[in-house]
Each structure stands twice: as C-alpha cells, then as structure tokens.
Design a protein around this motif. Structure first.
Motif, PDB file in Angstrom:
ATOM      1  N   PHE A 180       4.258  13.174   2.603  1.00 46.79           N
ATOM      2  CA  PHE A 180       5.354  12.338   3.574  1.00 46.79           C
ATOM      3  C   PHE A 180       4.585  11.173   3.000  1.00 46.79           C
ATOM      4  O   PHE A 180       3.259  10.859   3.539  1.00 46.79           O
ATOM      5  N   LEU A 185       4.297   6.895   2.824  1.00 47.48           N
ATOM      6  CA  LEU A 185       3.958   6.140   3.539  1.00 47.48           C
ATOM      7  C   LEU A 185       3.838   4.656   2.835  1.00 47.48           C
ATOM      8  O   LEU A 185       2.973   4.724   2.019  1.00 47.48           O
ATOM      9  N   ASP A 189      -8.147   6.605  -2.719  1.00 47.20           N
ATOM     10  CA  ASP A 189      -9.006   7.835  -2.923  1.00 47.20           C
ATOM     11  C   ASP A 189      -8.269   8.627  -3.131  1.00 47.20           C
ATOM     12  O   ASP A 189      -8.818   9.411  -3.187  1.00 47.20           O
ATOM     13  N   TYR A 240       1.183  -1.164  -0.028  1.00 45.89           N
ATOM     14  CA  TYR A 240       0.091   0.052   0.118  1.00 45.89           C
ATOM     15  C   TYR A 240       0.485   0.644   0.090  1.00 45.89           C
ATOM     16  O   TYR A 240       2.144   1.371   1.005  1.00 45.89           O
ATOM     17  N   GLN A 245       0.741  11.499   3.681  1.00 42.01           N
ATOM     18  CA  GLN A 245       0.058  11.721   5.434  1.00 42.01           C
ATOM     19  C   GLN A 245       0.607  13.034   5.138  1.00 42.01           C
ATOM     20  O   GLN A 245       2.007  14.187   5.125  1.00 42.01           O
ATOM     21  N   PHE A 284       4.828  -0.744   8.266  1.00 44.19           N
ATOM     22  CA  PHE A 284       5.520   0.539   7.304  1.00 44.19           C
ATOM     23  C   PHE A 284       6.280   0.539   7.816  1.00 44.19           C
ATOM     24  O   PHE A 284       6.673  -0.074   8.334  1.00 44.19           O
ATOM     25  N   GLY A 285       6.949   1.307   6.298  1.00 41.82           N
ATOM     26  CA  GLY A 285       8.349   1.928   6.097  1.00 41.82           C
ATOM     27  C   GLY A 285       8.733   3.006   6.910  1.00 41.82           C
ATOM     28  O   GLY A 285       7.885   3.299   7.347  1.00 41.82           O
ATOM     29  N   GLN A 331      -4.336  15.524   8.859  1.00 43.07           N
ATOM     30  CA  GLN A 331      -5.737  14.841   8.194  1.00 43.07           C
ATOM     31  C   GLN A 331      -5.295  12.986   8.193  1.00 43.07           C
ATOM     32  O   GLN A 331      -5.833  12.679   6.953  1.00 43.07           O
ATOM     33  N   GLY A 332      -4.283  13.327   9.004  1.00 35.44           N
ATOM     34  CA  GLY A 332      -4.152  11.259   9.002  1.00 35.44           C
ATOM     35  C   GLY A 332      -3.450  10.755   7.654  1.00 35.44           C
ATOM     36  O   GLY A 332      -2.749  11.681   6.793  1.00 35.44           O
ATOM     37  N   LEU A 333      -4.232   9.797   7.329  1.00 33.94           N
ATOM     38  CA  LEU A 333      -3.316   9.038   6.207  1.00 33.94           C
ATOM     39  C   LEU A 333      -4.183   9.134   4.849  1.00 33.94           C
ATOM     40  O   LEU A 333      -5.455   7.885   5.914  1.00 33.94           O
ATOM     41  N   ARG A 334      -3.939   8.811   4.268  1.00 35.05           N
ATOM     42  CA  ARG A 334      -4.958   8.860   3.057  1.00 35.05           C
ATOM     43  C   ARG A 334      -4.673   7.664   1.444  1.00 35.05           C
ATOM     44  O   ARG A 334      -3.296   8.075   1.469  1.00 35.05           O
ATOM     45  N   TYR A 352       0.174   5.519   1.288  1.00 33.83           N
ATOM     46  CA  TYR A 352       0.089   6.051   1.628  1.00 33.83           C
ATOM     47  C   TYR A 352       0.635   8.069   1.907  1.00 33.83           C
ATOM     48  O   TYR A 352       1.691   7.684   1.830  1.00 33.83           O
ATOM     49  N   TYR A 385      -0.446  -3.681   9.684  1.00 36.69           N
ATOM     50  CA  TYR A 385      -0.115  -3.715   8.394  1.00 36.69           C
ATOM     51  C   TYR A 385       1.143  -3.538   9.112  1.00 36.69           C
ATOM     52  O   TYR A 385       1.277  -3.012  10.193  1.00 36.69           O
TER      53      TYR A 385
END
Lengths: 113, 108
Positions: A88, A90, A59, A33, A37, A104-105, A41-44, A35, A102
């Motif tokens: 940023f 991710l 999205d 995945y 950031q 994450f890197g 706004q959090g992660l999209r 994302y 998940y």
C-alpha cells in the motif's frame, strides 16, 4: 476543497513492468513524501522532496524513482528492480519541515500478478 | 530504523470507555504527532505536541509528552464505534518516523 489525490486506487502489475503512481496536491505545500506500508511494519519512507526539482532518498529507495517537475505533482515509479513491490503506497505533503502535520492521500494498493 | 513504537499493538474496548495508547521513541525530538488510519485509507493528522509541551487537548483527545522518558500517550475519552481505526505516533527530530501503530476496536 484542498487535498491530495492519489491515483489509481488499485493497480495490478505484471512482473518485469514499471508502473507509475500519481500524487497531486492543491494545498500549495512545498514538501511531498512517498511512503510504503506493509502489514505490521508501519510506514517506511521511500522518497521525499522539499522543493521543486529536488528530491532525496528515504530509507527504502531501491527499485523506486520519482520526479518533482511541478510543485503540485510528485509521481512515483515502481521499477522492475523492486523485488517485492506488492504494498500500500501513501503520498503525503506538508508546508515544510518543522512543526507541521502531514496531509495524506487515500493511497494506492499495488499488487504484482 | 523505526523511531516510535506504540503499545499495545491491539486494543479492544466497549463503546463509552476510554482508550489509552502509548508511544516510546529513542532520540531527541522537536515534536510528536498522532495520526489515525481507517482500514485501507490514508492517515489523518490528529494532533501535534511540541517538545516543550507536556499536555495537549483536542476534543475527546488528550495527548501527553514526557521527554525525560521519551514517551507519549494518546487518550480517547468516551470512545465511539467510529473511533475504530489504527493509531500511529510519528516523531520529528532530524528525520520523521512513524511507529507501527495500535489497532483500536470499539465494540458498540
């Protein structure tokens, strides 16, 4: 040790340029995945892939492209069509859908100059 | 659209105190997960609770899930300065969504 490696950690891009962010995992995970950031706004979700040679838009896919030619790799290209690319980024992976967390890197911070 | 929303947005406590963060969501889920993010770093998976579970523990972490209220809470007991981070809930239903996070500061 198994994990996800994102590179580079910091990236600067001039307006009008395409740039590619690298994401490699050695966890033997099927799903990967990307994302974005932004502060507050959090992660999209940008794109995701559940299997090699297949990927789906998230999205906010406009202005981004991906490929999944190998199970271990899921590079993200930020194209010049992305209007506000400074963020940023991710990358994450999981064994698949279902009751999995998940991994994450450590992220890539992209700045347009 | 975002699924989970954390409350409060920011929390500041003294070392040794307990920290409680809440997460509300909108639609049915298969599981709910909590993650921690240190500044400028990736997210770290803390705990997953399935929709048929009500409470789960992991070390100093305690997570509850109330599917009738569509809410979850994360309790960190005996907080330490190293717990300073942002905490996100994420819900797995038809899709997987992250909330906007709670910023926790633990003062030594």
């Amino acid at each position: 040790d198994g994990g996800i490696t994102q590179s580079p950690k910091y990236l600067f891009r001039k307006e009008g340029q395409n740039v590619t962010l690298s994401c490699e995992q050695n966890l033997n995970h099927d799903a990967m995945y990307w994302y974005r950031q932004d502060p507050g706004q959090g992660l999209r979700l940008i794109y995701y892939s559940q299997i090699v040679n297949d990927f789906q838009k998230g999205d906010i896919a406009e202005g981004y492209s991906v490929s999944r030619e190998k199970k271990e790799s899921f590079p993200l290209t930020v194209t010049s069509a992305q209007k506000n690319p400074t963020a940023f980024y991710l990358c994450a992976s999981s064994p698949g859908e279902g009751n999995y967390g998940y991994t994450f890197g450590s992220g890539t911070r992209l700045t347009v100059v | 659209s975002q699924q989970g929303e954390e409350d409060p947005q920011a929390l500041s406590i003294q070392e040794g105190e307990n920290a409680t963060m809440n997460c509300s969501y909108k639609t049915s889920i298969n599981n709910l997960q909590w993650y921690r993010q240190n500044s400028g770093r990736g997210l770290v998976h803390l705990i997953l609770i399935r929709s048929n579970e009500r409470e789960k523990h992991s070390g100093r972490l305690r997570v509850t899930l109330d599917t009738s209220k569509k809410s979850s809470s994360l309790l960190i007991t005996a907080s330490r300065a190293a717990d300073t981070a942002s905490y996100f809930c994420a819900t797995r239903g038809n899709q997987f969504y992250f909330g906007t996070g709670t910023s926790l500061t633990v003062i030594p």
